[in-house]
Scaffold this active site. Structure first.
Site, PDB file in Angstrom:
ATOM      1  N   TYR A  42       0.829  -1.194   0.000  1.00 18.85           N
ATOM      2  CA  TYR A  42       0.000   0.000   0.000  1.00 18.85           C
ATOM      3  C   TYR A  42       0.876   1.263   0.000  1.00 18.85           C
ATOM      4  CZ  TYR A  42      -3.516  -3.385   1.605  1.00 18.85           C
ATOM      5  OH  TYR A  42      -4.348  -4.478   1.742  1.00 18.85           O
ATOM      6  N   HIS A 127       0.015 -12.378   1.598  1.00 21.49           N
ATOM      7  CA  HIS A 127      -0.728 -11.402   0.800  1.00 21.49           C
ATOM      8  C   HIS A 127      -0.781 -11.804  -0.671  1.00 21.49           C
ATOM      9  CE1 HIS A 127      -1.436  -6.807  -0.006  1.00 21.49           C
ATOM     10  NE2 HIS A 127      -2.537  -7.527  -0.125  1.00 21.49           N
TER      11      HIS A 127
END
Length: 310
Positions: A42, A127
């Site tokens: 992110y 992830h």
């Protein structure tokens, strides 16, 4: 319970100033939110840095924090923005390398802790191991399980935009939780028949993320240019969302309010992860979730064939 999803404050799609990001996180805390989720992906670490700076004002045991492994950040020689490649409006001074090796787990977590300014996180997720599931299963998972056994992290999990690969991890490993993005929402319930019962059977908690399906359920009026799965929403899904919104309106319930409440009705789901880029957004989401939804709404949605029977 709301988990604050920190992708937007990593400049997802467009830039957020340091001041607005700090104000948004302060508003989340004031709303009683005590669970936070981030990732190196992110904003090429920006989300972790901003989140760590905000949480530094609070005792470490007063909140829970999760981050993710799988993308290791390394220096990049190019210039320009990450927006065309990664979707974040930040300088492309770093680049992501997929790495689900045991060493990659260690390097990624150490770097995350450095950016966060913390000595520990509570949960670490694998992830998006879609195309790397075998290495994640045989190398990254054992490394995370070892960290858990040492007490370095409290819980481990997998975070993905599908339920099929997470189901394999739930069956074959000893995960604590799954962050499931977009696959158990008011719009679609693909995870209902097989995945959620499996999680209940195995004692794995589910954090439902992307409950607005990346925009399609985010406003009471569904716009024609709404997004779905981070791209333009197909016309048939816009039409379905509008049908859902109409039933919600009959009960004086805004569509996003119903979208926030719906996943939490399943006993496997312990939290909804919701992102916000302004204080107003997180305050609105917290208010919607604090406001009860009439049971008749769910019955009417099922009668209209807009929800799967439980």
């Amino acid at each position: 319970m709301i988990t604050f999803g920190a992708a937007p404050i990593g400049n997802l799609y467009s830039a957020v100033s340091d001041a607005v990001a700090a104000e948004t996180l302060a508003a989340a805390w004031d709303c009683g939110i005590r669970a936070y989720d981030t990732a190196p992906h992110y904003g090429l670490g920006l989300s972790e840095r901003r989140l760590g700076a905000a949480l530094a004002a609070h005792p470490r045991d007063s909140y829970t924090l999760s981050t993710k492994i799988g993308r290791v950040l390394v220096p990049a020689s190019g210039a320009g923005s990450d927006l065309p490649v990664g979707g974040f409006d930040v300088p492309a001074t770093l680049r992501r390398e997929w790495d689900f090796s045991a060493d990659g787990v260690k390097r990624s977590l150490e770097s995350s802790l450095d950016r966060l300014g913390l000595d520990r996180v509570d949960t670490v997720y694998l992830h998006d191991p879609d195309d790397h599931w075998r290495q994640a299963l045989t190398e990254a998972y054992p490394a995370l399980a070892d960290l858990r056994s040492q007490g370095v992290v409290r819980s481990i999990g997998v975070g993905m935009n599908q339920w099929q690969v997470p189901a394999r991890f739930v069956r074959e490993t000893d995960l604590d939780q799954v962050m499931l993005a977009g696959r158990y929402t008011l719009l679609e319930q693909g995870a209902l028949a097989e995945f959620l019962p499996l999680c209940l059977e195995r004692g794995v908690s589910v954090v439902a993320a992307a409950v607005f399906n990346s925009g399609l359920l985010a406003s009471p009026e569904v716009p024609a240019d709404a997004t779905y799965d981070y791209g333009p929403a197909p016309a048939e899904l816009v039409a379905r969302a509008r049908r859902i919104a109409a039933v919600c309106a009959d009960h004086a319930v805004p569509l996003p309010q119903a979208a926030l409440h719906f996943p939490l009705r399943h006993p496997a789901v312990t939290s909804v992860a919701v992102g916000a880029r302004t204080p107003e957004q997180i305050r609105q989401n917290a208010s919607w979730l604090a406001t009860p939804v009439p049971d008749q709404l769910w019955s009417d949605l099922r009668a209209a064939d807009l929800l799967l029977p439980v």
